[in-house]
Design an enzyme around this catalytic site. Structure first.
Site, PDB file in Angstrom:
ATOM      1  N   SER A   1      16.158   5.997  -4.970  1.00 58.70           N
ATOM      2  CA  SER A   1      15.363   5.246  -5.832  1.00 58.70           C
ATOM      3  C   SER A   1      15.433   6.005  -7.253  1.00 58.70           C
ATOM      4  CB  SER A   1      13.922   5.315  -5.413  1.00 58.70           C
ATOM      5  OG  SER A   1      14.041   4.449  -4.193  1.00 58.70           O
TER       6      SER A   1
ATOM      7  N   CYS B   1      10.084   0.952   2.331  1.00 58.65           N
ATOM      8  CA  CYS B   1      10.917  -0.266   2.680  1.00 58.65           C
ATOM      9  C   CYS B   1      12.709   0.155   2.731  1.00 58.65           C
ATOM     10  CB  CYS B   1      10.933  -1.366   1.571  1.00 58.65           C
ATOM     11  SG  CYS B   1      11.008  -0.510  -0.059  1.00 58.65           S
TER      12      CYS B   1
ATOM     13  N   GLU C   1      11.905  -3.308  11.812  1.00 54.64           N
ATOM     14  CA  GLU C   1      11.095  -2.473  10.848  1.00 54.64           C
ATOM     15  C   GLU C   1      10.173  -1.718  11.372  1.00 54.64           C
ATOM     16  OE1 GLU C   1       9.325  -3.985   7.187  1.00 54.64           O
ATOM     17  OE2 GLU C   1      10.413  -2.423   5.769  1.00 54.64           O
TER      18      GLU C   1
ATOM     19  N   LYS D   1      -2.528  -7.786  -8.096  1.00 54.21           N
ATOM     20  CA  LYS D   1      -3.488  -7.654  -6.992  1.00 54.21           C
ATOM     21  C   LYS D   1      -2.988  -6.691  -5.904  1.00 54.21           C
ATOM     22  CE  LYS D   1      -3.637  -8.807  -3.252  1.00 54.21           C
ATOM     23  NZ  LYS D   1      -3.819  -7.524  -2.314  1.00 54.21           N
ATOM     24  N   PRO D   2      -3.549  -5.553  -5.940  1.00 55.45           N
ATOM     25  CA  PRO D   2      -3.101  -4.314  -5.210  1.00 55.45           C
ATOM     26  C   PRO D   2      -3.341  -4.408  -3.905  1.00 55.45           C
ATOM     27  CG  PRO D   2      -5.214  -3.540  -6.535  1.00 55.45           C
ATOM     28  CD  PRO D   2      -4.699  -5.072  -6.863  1.00 55.45           C
ATOM     29  N   ALA D   3      -2.838  -3.837  -2.861  1.00 57.98           N
ATOM     30  CA  ALA D   3      -3.091  -3.684  -1.483  1.00 57.98           C
ATOM     31  C   ALA D   3      -4.570  -3.394  -1.246  1.00 57.98           C
ATOM     32  CB  ALA D   3      -2.139  -2.849  -0.730  1.00 57.98           C
TER      33      ALA D   3
ATOM     34  N   ARG E   1      10.233  10.660   4.518  1.00 60.79           N
ATOM     35  CA  ARG E   1       9.576  10.555   3.326  1.00 60.79           C
ATOM     36  C   ARG E   1       8.478   9.278   3.423  1.00 60.79           C
ATOM     37  NH1 ARG E   1      13.820   8.823   0.375  1.00 60.79           N
ATOM     38  NH2 ARG E   1      14.286  10.742  -0.241  1.00 60.79           N
TER      39      ARG E   1
ATOM     40  N   GLU F   1      10.570  -8.381  -3.197  1.00 56.33           N
ATOM     41  CA  GLU F   1      10.976  -7.177  -2.903  1.00 56.33           C
ATOM     42  C   GLU F   1      10.027  -7.057  -1.142  1.00 56.33           C
ATOM     43  OE1 GLU F   1      13.006  -4.902  -4.093  1.00 56.33           O
ATOM     44  OE2 GLU F   1      12.990  -5.590  -6.062  1.00 56.33           O
ATOM     45  N   LEU F   2      11.053  -7.344  -0.263  1.00 57.66           N
ATOM     46  CA  LEU F   2      10.393  -7.375   1.087  1.00 57.66           C
ATOM     47  C   LEU F   2      10.976  -6.477   2.031  1.00 57.66           C
ATOM     48  CD1 LEU F   2      11.218 -11.299   1.132  1.00 57.66           C
ATOM     49  CD2 LEU F   2       9.287 -10.194   0.064  1.00 57.66           C
TER      50      LEU F   2
ATOM     51  N   TRP G   1       0.743  -1.294   0.004  1.00 58.04           N
ATOM     52  CA  TRP G   1       0.016  -0.013   0.024  1.00 58.04           C
ATOM     53  C   TRP G   1       0.761   1.432   0.041  1.00 58.04           C
ATOM     54  CZ3 TRP G   1       1.774   2.277   4.198  1.00 58.04           C
ATOM     55  CH2 TRP G   1       2.214   1.407   5.071  1.00 58.04           C
ATOM     56  N   ASN G   2       2.157   1.260   0.052  1.00 55.19           N
ATOM     57  CA  ASN G   2       2.960   2.503   0.543  1.00 55.19           C
ATOM     58  C   ASN G   2       3.306   3.239  -0.714  1.00 55.19           C
ATOM     59  OD1 ASN G   2       4.714   0.580  -0.527  1.00 55.19           O
ATOM     60  ND2 ASN G   2       6.084   0.927   1.106  1.00 55.19           N
TER      61      ASN G   2
ATOM     62  N   SER H   1       5.769  -7.523   3.120  1.00 50.89           N
ATOM     63  CA  SER H   1       6.611  -7.790   4.249  1.00 50.89           C
ATOM     64  C   SER H   1       7.136  -9.209   4.143  1.00 50.89           C
ATOM     65  CB  SER H   1       5.561  -7.787   5.238  1.00 50.89           C
ATOM     66  OG  SER H   1       4.341  -8.833   5.062  1.00 50.89           O
TER      67      SER H   1
HETATM   68  P1  NAD Z   1       1.722  -7.176   3.463  1.00 47.14           P
HETATM   69  O1  NAD Z   1       2.840  -8.269   3.246  1.00 47.14           O
HETATM   70  O2  NAD Z   1       0.898  -7.267   4.368  1.00 47.14           O
HETATM   71  O3  NAD Z   1       1.083  -7.182   1.850  1.00 47.14           O
HETATM   72  C1  NAD Z   1       1.685  -6.816   0.870  1.00 47.14           C
HETATM   73  C2  NAD Z   1       0.433  -7.433  -0.303  1.00 47.14           C
HETATM   74  O4  NAD Z   1       0.281  -8.815  -0.199  1.00 47.14           O
HETATM   75  C3  NAD Z   1      -0.907  -6.747  -0.271  1.00 47.14           C
HETATM   76  O5  NAD Z   1      -1.300  -6.631  -1.450  1.00 47.14           O
HETATM   77  C4  NAD Z   1      -1.660  -7.833   0.598  1.00 47.14           C
HETATM   78  O6  NAD Z   1      -2.957  -7.858   0.336  1.00 47.14           O
HETATM   79  C5  NAD Z   1      -0.933  -9.261   0.096  1.00 47.14           C
HETATM   80  N1  NAD Z   1      -0.887 -10.272   0.760  1.00 47.14           N
HETATM   81  C6  NAD Z   1      -0.878 -10.279   2.202  1.00 47.14           C
HETATM   82  N2  NAD Z   1      -1.106 -11.790   2.612  1.00 47.14           N
HETATM   83  C7  NAD Z   1      -0.925 -12.487   1.554  1.00 47.14           C
HETATM   84  C8  NAD Z   1      -0.962 -13.839   1.063  1.00 47.14           C
HETATM   85  N3  NAD Z   1      -1.085 -14.776   2.329  1.00 47.14           N
HETATM   86  N4  NAD Z   1      -0.943 -14.254   0.042  1.00 47.14           N
HETATM   87  C9  NAD Z   1      -1.121 -13.383  -1.062  1.00 47.14           C
HETATM   88  N5  NAD Z   1      -1.142 -11.974  -0.656  1.00 47.14           N
HETATM   89  C10 NAD Z   1      -1.060 -11.621   0.452  1.00 47.14           C
HETATM   90  O7  NAD Z   1       2.783  -5.831   3.204  1.00 47.14           O
HETATM   91  P2  NAD Z   1       2.302  -4.274   3.338  1.00 47.14           P
HETATM   92  O8  NAD Z   1       2.140  -3.904   4.912  1.00 47.14           O
HETATM   93  O9  NAD Z   1       1.279  -3.943   2.245  1.00 47.14           O
HETATM   94  O10 NAD Z   1       3.471  -3.498   2.831  1.00 47.14           O
HETATM   95  C11 NAD Z   1       4.597  -3.277   3.864  1.00 47.14           C
HETATM   96  C12 NAD Z   1       5.849  -3.983   3.791  1.00 47.14           C
HETATM   97  O11 NAD Z   1       6.215  -4.024   2.271  1.00 47.14           O
HETATM   98  C13 NAD Z   1       6.892  -3.501   4.462  1.00 47.14           C
HETATM   99  O12 NAD Z   1       7.611  -4.904   5.252  1.00 47.14           O
HETATM  100  C14 NAD Z   1       7.886  -3.040   3.398  1.00 47.14           C
HETATM  101  O13 NAD Z   1       9.192  -2.945   3.696  1.00 47.14           O
HETATM  102  C15 NAD Z   1       7.543  -3.837   2.291  1.00 47.14           C
HETATM  103  N6  NAD Z   1       7.949  -3.200   1.060  1.00 47.14           N
HETATM  104  C16 NAD Z   1       9.061  -3.551   0.320  1.00 47.14           C
HETATM  105  C17 NAD Z   1       9.485  -2.807  -0.812  1.00 47.14           C
HETATM  106  C18 NAD Z   1      10.853  -3.285  -1.513  1.00 47.14           C
HETATM  107  O14 NAD Z   1      10.733  -2.940  -2.634  1.00 47.14           O
HETATM  108  N7  NAD Z   1      11.578  -4.357  -1.005  1.00 47.14           N
HETATM  109  C19 NAD Z   1       8.796  -1.749  -1.140  1.00 47.14           C
HETATM  110  C20 NAD Z   1       7.618  -1.558  -0.497  1.00 47.14           C
HETATM  111  C21 NAD Z   1       7.302  -2.151   0.496  1.00 47.14           C
END
Ligand code: NAD
Length: 494
Positions: free
Chosen positions: A453, A296, A393, A186-188, A290, A262-263, A162-163, A241
């Site tokens: 970035s 992340c 984090e 599949k967006p957030a 920011r 990308e975690l 979502w970020n 995540s």
């Molecule tokens: P999240 O893992 O909760 O969700 C990300 C996406 O995965 C969402 O679309 C969510 O609906 C989906 N999702 C959740 N559980 C799922 C499952 N079991 N099966 C399939 N899809 C599932 O993460 P978030 O809270 O939306 O984003 C924050 C995290 O993302 C932070 O840890 C951040 O560091 C990371 N992030 C990493 C990068 C990168 O480039 N490394 C960039 C942006 C954000």
């Protein structure tokens, strides 16, 4: 109506409230819908179609049907469609920026910056689409000719966070579409509107039916799980995540689906005693605040040399203190709300735990003001290097600070992290910067900088921060399969 009201209306009008499958805007097969909220006001912005497992499979069927023709579409045509999408998003940049502010909370100026950054992936990869190459070489023994060609991996599923609602979609879709892959996004569930608006632009500029599909869902796993087990799916690219990424890697393994991950991150921000402190404080503010710290690659753990730590902490706290927290749509807002009540509670819990351990709050450390999920920019000093605030984090506007004496010591602290996404080093010595580049276990390092970035640069991490790169020439490789064709030496034969 004020100008802001009309911008809100125009922004919301960009995002259709249905699923986009096979070139059509469709209701959910169950008729279900879910609400999207504005984190600054807690009000409902939209009610949108909620994809079911059947809708997920319909999107995969559409992407799979469209794959062969899209792969055979001349690269120049694919490039020009990407470029047309880039141009259209540019025309709508104010509306896209506002839509992100409304659903995610970032200040409008940061929404504009994300349009510039995120849209650039479409332009960059429109330029790469026509440069997908192979090679022709003799084998070392001379008996063979080695020809390689590259072809698109095939239908790709993107699961995004979502970020950065636009950039996380375009950073994947740009290279995939350029390579000739069809895509399903599949967006957030907190921020699906910008991705729906992106799909609308793709439709308007003429991407064929089935090439781009978007399936928002309030529950991701039931929808994406069966898709990942289907042999028509060839690629899974996830940003989110680390625990969810690990679970998705296991799912993908049972169908040998290629993955890019990308975690999470926990970026060290290291300030040496020879650093330019003015620059270091400015960079710290930028990279910490920011997106309200919800990035992340945000600086997460501040390691400051003991000789300059007090001054750095005080100056950073003064900078944070001067910022205006408020609704991102309002002129003069520096810091918007956190994306949700849960996310804010998690940030606050981490800060309160650090205070209980003896950390000193130099500024912030509190929720508010009023309605909306606001949190004051916060600096906490006097922390032990193993404090959770430094090692986990945060994903919020909080800068935890500890001190160090030597290069070896700070490398030990930073490399103890299971994460390895970004790092930042501030020093006046080029040799020291290079030593850190060689030894810090990160995928990206900013030197005397707070901004790294860029669509032309390879973004990605090591260790539990993921696998693969997005952006730059490396980014398109994630969507290409190399095929080797062997010939006997044409002069001597077999
Ligand atoms: P999240 O893992 O909760 O969700 C990300 C996406 O995965 C969402 O679309 C969510 O609906 C989906 N999702 C959740 N559980 C799922 C499952 N079991 N099966 C399939 N899809 C599932 O993460 P978030 O809270 O939306 O984003 C924050 C995290 O993302 C932070 O840890 C951040 O560091 C990371 N992030 C990493 C990068 C990168 O480039 N490394 C960039 C942006 C954000």
């Amino acid at each position: 109506m004020t100008p802001t009201d009309s911008l809100v209306e125009r922004a919301l009008a960009l995002a259709p409230a249905e699923l986009f499958i096979d070139g059509e805007w469709r209701a959910s097969s169950s008729g279900a819908r879910f609400e999207v909220h504005n984190p600054a006001t807690e009000e409902v912005l939209a009610s949108i179609a909620d994809a079911t497992p059947d809708d997920g499979m319909a999107a995969l069927a559409a992407a799979s049907e469209a794959q062969e023709e899209w792969a055979a579409t001349p690269p120049r045509v694919r490039a020009e469609l990407l470029r047309a999408a880039f141009d259209r998003i540019n025309e709508l940049s104010e509306e896209f920026a506002a839509l992100m502010t409304l659903e995610m909370g970032k200040p409008l100026a940061e929404g504009r910056a994300e349009v510039t950054y995120g849209n650039e992936f479409l332009r960059w990869y429109s330029e790469e689409a026509v440069r997908i190459n192979g090679r022709y070489t003799p084998s070392p023994e001379g008996n063979l000719r080695i020809l390689t060609l590259q072809r698109p991996v095939g239908p790709a599923l993107f699961i995004t966070p979502w970020n950065f609602p636009l950039a996380m979609a375009t950073r994947k879709a740009g290279p995939a579409l350029a390579a000739g892959c069809t895509v399903i996004i599949k967006p957030a569930n907190l921020t699906p509107l910008t991705t729906l608006a992106f799909a609308k632009v793709c439709d308007e500029v003429g991407f064929p039916a089935g090439v781009v599909n978007v399936i928002p869902a309030s529950e991701a796993r039931p929808v994406t799980g069966p898709m990942i087990q289907d042999r028509r799916l060839k690629k899974l690219s996830f940003t989110g995540s680390t625990p969810v990424g690990m679970a998705l890697m296991k799912e993908a393994a049972s169908n040998v689906v290629r993955t890019s991950m990308e975690l999470g991150g926990c970026a060290p921000f290291i300030v040496f005693e020879d650093a330019d402190l003015d620059l270091a404080v400015k960079a710290a503010r930028l990279t910490k605040l920011r997106n309200m710290g919800e990035a992340c690659n945000a600086a997460n753990s501040f390691y400051v040399h003991q000789d300059v730590a007090d001054e750095f902490a005080r100056r950073l706290a003064d900078e944070f203190d001067a910022l205006t927290v408020g609704d991102g749509m309002e002129e003069g807002t520096d810091i918007g709300p956190i994306v949700s009540a849960d996310q804010r509670a998690s940030v606050d819990e981490m800060v309160q735990a650090a205070v209980a351990e003896g950390g000193t709050v130099l500024t912030g450390g509190a929720k508010g003001p009023g309605k909306g999920y606001f949190y004051r920019p916060t600096v906490v000093s006097n922390l032990a290097p193993d404090s959770k605030l430094l090692t986990e984090e945060i994903f919020g506007p909080v800068a935890p600070i500890t001190t160090f004496a030597t290069e070896e010591e700070v490398l030990g602290y930073a490399n103890a992290s299971p994460y390895g996404l970004a790092g930042y080093v501030h020093t006046g010595s080029i040799e020291r910067a290079l030593r850190m580049a060689e030894k810090l276990e990160v995928g990206m390092l900013g030197v005397n900088s707070g901004t790294i970035s860029n669509a032309a640069a390879p973004f990605g991490g090591v260790k539990h921060s993921g696998i693969g790169r997005e952006g730059g020439p490396e980014g398109i490789e994630e969507y290409l399969e190399t095929v080797y064709v062997g010939f006997p030496n044409p002069h001597t034969g077999l």
